[in-house]
Motif scaffolding. Structure first.
Motif, PDB file in Angstrom:
ATOM      1  N   SER A 177       0.884  -1.531  -0.201  1.00 55.45           N
ATOM      2  CA  SER A 177      -0.376  -0.012  -0.124  1.00 55.45           C
ATOM      3  C   SER A 177       0.619   0.984  -0.638  1.00 55.45           C
ATOM      4  N   GLU A 178       1.998   1.147   1.189  1.00 53.74           N
ATOM      5  CA  GLU A 178       2.172   2.312   0.953  1.00 53.74           C
ATOM      6  C   GLU A 178       3.668   2.768  -1.107  1.00 53.74           C
ATOM      7  N   GLU A 179       4.359   1.341  -1.501  1.00 54.10           N
ATOM      8  CA  GLU A 179       4.270   2.039  -2.594  1.00 54.10           C
ATOM      9  C   GLU A 179       3.877   2.474  -3.676  1.00 54.10           C
ATOM     10  N   ILE A 180       2.379   1.748  -3.375  1.00 55.91           N
ATOM     11  CA  ILE A 180       1.476   2.004  -4.217  1.00 55.91           C
ATOM     12  C   ILE A 180       1.457   3.300  -4.805  1.00 55.91           C
ATOM     13  N   ARG A 181       0.872   4.139  -3.272  1.00 51.58           N
ATOM     14  CA  ARG A 181       1.324   5.448  -3.031  1.00 51.58           C
ATOM     15  C   ARG A 181       1.697   5.887  -3.100  1.00 51.58           C
ATOM     16  N   LEU A 182       3.277   5.866  -3.023  1.00 54.90           N
ATOM     17  CA  LEU A 182       4.015   6.220  -3.177  1.00 54.90           C
ATOM     18  C   LEU A 182       4.476   7.052  -5.217  1.00 54.90           C
ATOM     19  N   ALA A 183       3.644   5.457  -5.294  1.00 50.15           N
ATOM     20  CA  ALA A 183       4.210   5.967  -6.837  1.00 50.15           C
ATOM     21  C   ALA A 183       3.548   6.556  -8.276  1.00 50.15           C
ATOM     22  N   ARG A 184       2.028   6.629  -6.706  1.00 51.25           N
ATOM     23  CA  ARG A 184       0.888   7.299  -8.025  1.00 51.25           C
ATOM     24  C   ARG A 184       1.592   9.137  -7.226  1.00 51.25           C
ATOM     25  N   LEU A 185       1.991   9.182  -6.309  1.00 55.39           N
ATOM     26  CA  LEU A 185       2.516  10.723  -5.898  1.00 55.39           C
ATOM     27  C   LEU A 185       3.502  10.980  -7.133  1.00 55.39           C
ATOM     28  N   ARG A 186       4.629   9.895  -7.180  1.00 51.90           N
ATOM     29  CA  ARG A 186       5.284  10.699  -8.381  1.00 51.90           C
ATOM     30  C   ARG A 186       5.107  10.533  -9.847  1.00 51.90           C
ATOM     31  N   GLY A 187       3.708  10.404 -10.061  1.00 46.39           N
ATOM     32  CA  GLY A 187       2.868   9.880 -11.566  1.00 46.39           C
ATOM     33  C   GLY A 187       3.033   9.255 -12.000  1.00 46.39           C
ATOM     34  N   GLU A 188       3.689   7.927 -11.599  1.00 47.29           N
ATOM     35  CA  GLU A 188       3.948   6.595 -12.484  1.00 47.29           C
ATOM     36  C   GLU A 188       2.840   6.104 -12.411  1.00 47.29           C
ATOM     37  N   THR A 189       2.628   4.877 -13.543  1.00 49.02           N
ATOM     38  CA  THR A 189       0.990   4.307 -13.988  1.00 49.02           C
ATOM     39  C   THR A 189       1.737   3.417 -13.484  1.00 49.02           C
ATOM     40  N   LEU A 190       0.559   2.192 -12.952  1.00 52.17           N
ATOM     41  CA  LEU A 190       1.069   1.386 -12.216  1.00 52.17           C
ATOM     42  C   LEU A 190      -0.203   0.315 -13.098  1.00 52.17           C
ATOM     43  N   ALA A 191      -0.125  -0.796 -13.937  1.00 54.57           N
ATOM     44  CA  ALA A 191      -0.953  -1.997 -13.756  1.00 54.57           C
ATOM     45  C   ALA A 191      -2.015  -2.473 -13.152  1.00 54.57           C
ATOM     46  N   SER A 192      -3.211  -1.844 -13.832  1.00 60.99           N
ATOM     47  CA  SER A 192      -4.162  -2.261 -12.899  1.00 60.99           C
ATOM     48  C   SER A 192      -5.564  -2.705 -13.951  1.00 60.99           C
ATOM     49  N   GLU A 193      -6.170  -3.235 -12.624  1.00 66.10           N
ATOM     50  CA  GLU A 193      -7.590  -3.610 -13.736  1.00 66.10           C
ATOM     51  C   GLU A 193      -9.129  -2.925 -12.084  1.00 66.10           C
ATOM     52  N   ARG A 194     -10.058  -2.743 -12.971  1.00 68.56           N
ATOM     53  CA  ARG A 194     -11.331  -2.230 -12.007  1.00 68.56           C
ATOM     54  C   ARG A 194     -12.652  -3.073 -11.639  1.00 68.56           C
ATOM     55  N   ARG A 195     -13.081  -3.709 -11.012  1.00 72.61           N
ATOM     56  CA  ARG A 195     -13.778  -3.862 -10.831  1.00 72.61           C
ATOM     57  C   ARG A 195     -15.053  -3.400  -9.815  1.00 72.61           C
ATOM     58  N   PHE A 196     -16.374  -4.616 -10.085  1.00 66.50           N
ATOM     59  CA  PHE A 196     -17.587  -3.842 -10.031  1.00 66.50           C
ATOM     60  C   PHE A 196     -17.875  -4.577  -9.240  1.00 66.50           C
ATOM     61  N   TYR A 197     -18.516  -4.606  -7.928  1.00 68.36           N
ATOM     62  CA  TYR A 197     -19.543  -5.625  -7.444  1.00 68.36           C
ATOM     63  C   TYR A 197     -20.628  -5.089  -7.127  1.00 68.36           C
ATOM     64  N   ILE A 198     -21.640  -5.508  -7.397  1.00 68.80           N
ATOM     65  CA  ILE A 198     -22.306  -5.194  -7.387  1.00 68.80           C
ATOM     66  C   ILE A 198     -23.762  -6.521  -6.455  1.00 68.80           C
TER      67      ILE A 198
END
Length: 190
Positions: free
Chosen positions: A71-92
């Motif tokens: 979680s810390e690594e992701i937060r820091l990467a997003r603050l630096r403006g890096e794009t991370l490989a991700s997928e979105r899911r919707f739970y209904i």
């Protein structure tokens, strides 16, 4: 359709504004309240939608410590403006019939609350232009239209209690009259 009233604050402001306008010596506006039943009025059932973003590079996080570190690594990467490989899911989560039972009926009886289908309204107008103006004849034409054009398969047909597809005589009479008025207005304008 169901759930809490999202416009409650706006409605309250409107009522206060109307009361203010009508309270003086010379009321400026008069509003007549139209009382119409609502399916969602007081119903506590709602649809829950959750959006989850999964970061593919951080799949193997099983312990509490590894999750916190990721979680810390992701937060820091997003603050630096890096794009991370991700997928979105919707739970209904959809409400069950029991969620509605306390406030209103559900099932076949709710067909009595449905307005007339828009395709049937167009068909009524079309039939009126061809000269069909009696309720009995219109009912026969609409039943044939529903059973042959809209729902050719008997399994997919709505029940006869669904007023959206099998309207009452009073409803038909009102729609026939409205179509006649619309046609007479169109011919007078021309």
């Amino acid at each position: 359709m169901f759930g809490r009233d999202k416009n409650a604050a706006r409605k309250k402001r409107g009522e206060e504004e109307r009361a203010r306008l009508l309270s003086g010596d010379h009321p400026t506006k008069r509003h007549y309240k139209k009382i119409v039943g609502s399916k969602k009025k007081g119903c506590t059932a709602g649809i829950d939608v959750k959006q989850v973003t999964r970061f593919i590079d951080y799949k193997d996080c099983n312990s509490k410590w590894s999750k916190r570190k990721a979680s810390e690594e992701i937060r820091l990467a997003r603050l630096r403006g890096e794009t991370l490989a991700s997928e979105r899911r919707f739970y209904i989560r959809l409400p069950s019939n029991e969620d509605h039972q306390k406030t209103h009926s559900v099932g076949e009886l709710t067909g009595f609350l449905n307005p007339l289908n828009s395709e049937l309204r167009k068909k009524i107008h079309e039939l009126v232009t061809h000269g069909v103006t009696t309720v009995k004849e219109m009912k026969r034409h609409l039943r044939i239209h529903v059973e042959t054009v809209l729902f050719p398969s008997p399994q997919s047909r709505p029940p006869c209690t669904n007023l959206a597809y099998y309207p009452t005589e009073k409803c038909l009479r009102n729609h026939i009259y409205a179509s006649i008025v619309k046609l007479s207005y169109a011919t007078n304008v021309d």
